[in-house]
Structures are given as structure tokens and as C-alpha cells.
Scaffold this active site. Structure first.
Site, short mmCIF file in Angstrom:
data_model
loop_
_atom_site.label_atom_id
_atom_site.label_comp_id
_atom_site.label_asym_id
_atom_site.label_seq_id
_atom_site.Cartn_x
_atom_site.Cartn_y
_atom_site.Cartn_z
N TYR A 142 4.40 -19.07 -14.15
CA TYR A 142 3.36 -19.06 -13.12
C TYR A 142 2.27 -20.10 -13.44
O TYR A 142 1.61 -20.61 -12.55
CB TYR A 142 2.67 -17.70 -13.05
CG TYR A 142 3.37 -16.66 -12.20
CD1 TYR A 142 4.69 -16.31 -12.44
CD2 TYR A 142 2.69 -16.02 -11.17
CE1 TYR A 142 5.32 -15.34 -11.67
CE2 TYR A 142 3.31 -15.05 -10.40
CZ TYR A 142 4.62 -14.71 -10.66
OH TYR A 142 5.23 -13.76 -9.90
N LYS A 187 15.33 -12.89 -21.72
CA LYS A 187 16.61 -13.55 -21.41
C LYS A 187 16.93 -14.46 -22.60
O LYS A 187 17.04 -15.69 -22.46
CB LYS A 187 16.47 -14.32 -20.09
CG LYS A 187 17.74 -14.93 -19.56
CD LYS A 187 18.70 -13.92 -18.96
CE LYS A 187 20.02 -14.59 -18.58
NZ LYS A 187 21.06 -13.61 -18.19
N ASP A 219 18.63 -9.24 -16.81
CA ASP A 219 19.62 -8.93 -15.76
C ASP A 219 20.18 -7.53 -15.95
O ASP A 219 20.32 -6.75 -15.00
CB ASP A 219 20.73 -10.00 -15.69
CG ASP A 219 21.30 -10.37 -17.05
OD1 ASP A 219 20.75 -9.95 -18.09
OD2 ASP A 219 22.33 -11.08 -17.08
N ASP A 243 7.14 -9.37 -12.65
CA ASP A 243 6.91 -9.40 -11.20
C ASP A 243 8.12 -8.83 -10.48
O ASP A 243 8.00 -7.95 -9.62
CB ASP A 243 6.66 -10.85 -10.76
CG ASP A 243 6.48 -10.96 -9.25
OD1 ASP A 243 5.73 -10.15 -8.70
OD2 ASP A 243 7.11 -11.86 -8.65
C1 IPM Z 1 2.29 -9.42 -7.53
C2 IPM Z 1 2.46 -10.46 -6.47
C3 IPM Z 1 1.86 -11.77 -6.97
C4 IPM Z 1 2.59 -12.17 -8.23
C5 IPM Z 1 1.85 -12.90 -5.93
C6 IPM Z 1 1.15 -12.51 -4.66
C7 IPM Z 1 1.27 -14.17 -6.50
O1 IPM Z 1 3.81 -10.60 -6.14
O2 IPM Z 1 1.13 -9.11 -7.87
O3 IPM Z 1 3.30 -8.89 -8.00
O4 IPM Z 1 3.67 -12.77 -8.14
O5 IPM Z 1 2.10 -11.88 -9.31
MG MG Z 2 5.08 -9.17 -7.08
#
Ligand code: IPM
Ligand code: MG
Length: 352
Positions: A142, A187, A219, A243
Site C-alpha cells: 500500500y 506467502k 492462500d 485487507d
Molecule cells: C479497508 C479498505 C481500505 C483498505 C481501502 C478503502 C483503501 O478496503 O479498510 O479494508 O484497503 O485498507
Molecule cells: Mg478492505
């Protein structure tokens, strides 16, 4: 106690669900003799429209100087075509990084009243679903470099030992307070960052001899969560795996609309938000489920303000709402009473 709370309503259903959580907080304040002062913060698409920036520095500063932050959701199709570094989601990522909240705690717990809302077979649900995903929140892919050049797109996934160590410790400490079982998900059969992750987790394990550490490939973990979720207690994992797995885990509990989250860093100032998105398709129709946000407010009271009786009162009020057969559209089933977003807030605050 007097506390200041930065409030980010955001986009889509954000304003509706946050308003219900604030009504619940007001009820708690009057019942327990606290004073909560709210500061509005613009973030996401609404901030792009107003300032041309999803999180201007001034808005971030308001969050950092508050005792805690309550967030609804950001994003929507209106801003799909803005450049990547100006998207509403970028505001959220900058907020998380700016607050330094590296540890995201996402509970996956089934409410007994909602066993039928789970897509899993009854016999799997009955074995119990009650685990926590500890997700690293301000590192990994990210936050690596993102670029697109000459038809080639690159996203960099990078973790340092110290970044892994600090989230690893949260994983071990969380497990110590529960069943003392920690599952580290990575992973490592493919990624260097995951091999480092695994190595650091095992080094830390020596400091937490009371916790049993297991490793699982991501996975396989995705498969195990639907096959037998009762095997999990605390999962610790990196940003993107967390996520994805947390969306999966929320669904088996019935609805993503029910799940709160807390994000904490070195300071006590936390970020509290439901794990779902802004649901633009149902925005403004008073049909969204505010419970994920209301339970996020409860987590704020518990983890940032040390108000555990008050947090219990909110969670109990949600349980009574479900016991009485009330359901929002996302968790509706035969014989239950359908309520809208505001009415859901009304009933929960009456129960406090
Ligand atoms: C979450 C959301 C966010 C993330 C997005 C909106 C950037 O999916 O809080 O899980 O990926 O962290
Ligand atoms: Mg999310």
C-alpha cells in the site's frame, strides 16, 4: 471524562452511519457523566470536491490533536477517474500513516442471533467463529512506490524487520490475552518480504513462550477460513493479506456491515472505523447498517478512553436489538423486523 473526537463522515453511507454512532455516544455521555466534543474533519471525495485534496494537512492535524478519530467510509464512483494519488482512498491511507496507526484489529465474531445470516453450513458455524485479524496497516504494498510508465505498472512491496517486529508484538500480546494461539499468515513460498516476516515472527516467539505460534500460507488461510474458522483465534498478517482476509472473515459472520475495527499506534489516539466501504449504491436511502460504526465507537471507548463499562453497554444494546428480532436489510431474514439506519440507531440507544 472530557474527550475530543475528530469525526470523519466521508462519502456514500458514511454520514448516515456516523450520525447514528454519535447519537449512541451522546447517550453514553449523558448516562455515564462524560463529555464528548466532536470536531468535523473533511476527508475523501467530499474533501476533493471542497479543497481539491482528499486530506488537506489542516484536516489531518485536527485528527492528530484529538483524543481519537471516528470514521465512516470514503470513496465512490464519482471520483473513479481522478489520478491515483488524489483518490478518496489516498486520504484514508494518509490519515493512517499520518496518525502512525500501524496495528489494525479486526474481529470476526458471529453473533449467535445471526447464525442463519452466515453463508456457511450450520454445522460449521456451530463450531464457533470468534477470531481477530491483526493487520499491519501502514506498510507493505500500500505504501511502496506506485508508478505506471510506458505501459508497465509497478507497485513495490517492502517490509523492514522493525516494521514486522512491532506488529508481531501486537499479535503475540493479543494472543496472550486470548487463547494463546497465534497464526502468522504470509506467502513465504514466493515472497522475500514474507520470508523475512516469518523469520522475525519466530525470533519474537522466543520472547513469548506462553504463546503457540503457527505459520500459514495466505492462500491456504483463505481456504481454512471457510472450511473451519473455529481453528483460528488470533491471525497476524501484513497489510494487503489482512485487507483481503478480513473481508472474507466478515462475510462468514453474516455481514460486513456488522464489523468494527480499531487502529492504534504508539500514542493512545486511535482510529476507529467499520471495515466496510462507502456503499454508494445505497447511500442516502436510510437503509445502511450502522452497527459496524456503532461498535467501532464502543471499541474507541474501550481501547482509547479506558471506558469498558460504557463499551459493554453499547455492545449489550446491540445484542438486545438483535434479540428483539430487528434487522437492517443486509442481515434481514424471514420473520424478522426490517428497520432502516436511523431506526436502528433509535432502538440501540433506547437499549442503553
Ligand atoms: C479497508 C479498505 C481500505 C483498505 C481501502 C478503502 C483503501 O478496503 O479498510 O479494508 O484497503 O485498507
Ligand atoms: Mg478492505
Amino acid at each position: 471524562m472530557n474527550k475530543t473526537i475528530a469525526v470523519i463522515r466521508g462519502d456514500g453511507i458514511g454520514p448516515e452511519i456516523v450520525d447514528q454512532a454519535l447519537r449512541v455516544l451522546d447517550r453514553v455521555a449523558s448516562k455515564y457523566g462524560h463529555s464528548f466534543k466532536y470536531t468535523d474533519v473533511d476527508m475523501g471525495g467530499c474533501a476533493i470536491d471542497k479543497y481539491g485534496d482528499p486530506l488537506p494537512q489542516g484536516e489531518l492535524d485536527k485528527c492528530i490533536s484529538s483524543d481519537s478519530v471516528l470514521l465512516g467510509a470514503v470513496g465512490g464512483p464519482k471520483w473513479n477517474d481522478v489520478p491515483g494519488n488524489m483518490r478518496p482512498e489516498k486520504g484514508l491511507l494518509r490519515l493512517r500513516a499520518g496518525m502512525g496507526v500501524y496495528s489494525n484489529n479486526r474481529p470476526a465474531k458471529i453473533w449467535k442471533q445471526l447464525a442463519d445470516a452466515s453463508p456457511l453450513k450450520r454445522e460449521i458455524v456451530e463450531k464457533g467463529i470468534d477470531f481477530i485479524i491483526v493487520r499491519e496497516l501502514i506498510g507493505g504494498i500500500y505504501f511502496g512506490e506506485h508508478k505506471t510508465e510506458n505501459g508497465v505498472a509497478t507497485d513495490v512491496l517492502k517490509y523492514s524487520e522493525s516494521e514486522i517486529e512491532r506488529i508481531g508484538r501486537i499479535g503475540f500480546k493479543t494472543a496472550q490475552k486470548r487463547s494463546k494461539r497465534l497464526c502468522s499468515v504470509e506467502k513465504s513460498n514466493v515472497l522475500d518480504s514474507s520470508r523475512l516476516w516469518k523469520k522475525v515472527m519466530h525470533r519474537l516467539a522466543e520472547e513469548y513462550p506462553d504463546v503457540i505460534l503457527t505459520d500459514m500460507l495466505v492462500d491456504n488461510c483463505a481456504m481454512q477460513i471457510v472450511k473451519d474458522p473455529s481453528q483460528f483465534d488470533v491471525i497476524v498478517t501484513e497489510n494487503m493479506f489482512g485487507d483481503i482476509l478480513s473481508d472474507e472473515a466478515s462475510m462468514i459472520t453474516g455481514s460486513i456491515g456488522m464489523i468494527p475495527s480499531s487502529s492504534l499506534g504508539a500514542s493512545g489516539c486511535g482510529l476507529y472505523e467499520p471495515i466496510h466501504g462507502s456503499a454508494p449504491d445505497i447511500a442516502g436511502r436510510d437503509i445502511a447498517n450502522p452497527i459496524g460504526t456503532i461498535l467501532s465507537a464502543a471499541m474507541m471507548l474501550r481501547f482509547s478512553f479506558d471506558m469498558s463499562d460504557e463499551a459493554d453497554a453499547i455492545e449489550h444494546a446491540v445484542s438486545k436489538f438483535l434479540d428483539a428480532g430487528y434487522r437492517t436489510a443486509d442481515i434481514m431474514s424471514d420473520g424478522m423486523t426490517l428497520v432502516g439506519c436511523r431506526q436502528c440507531g433509535d432502538i440501540i440507544l433506547e437499549n442503553i
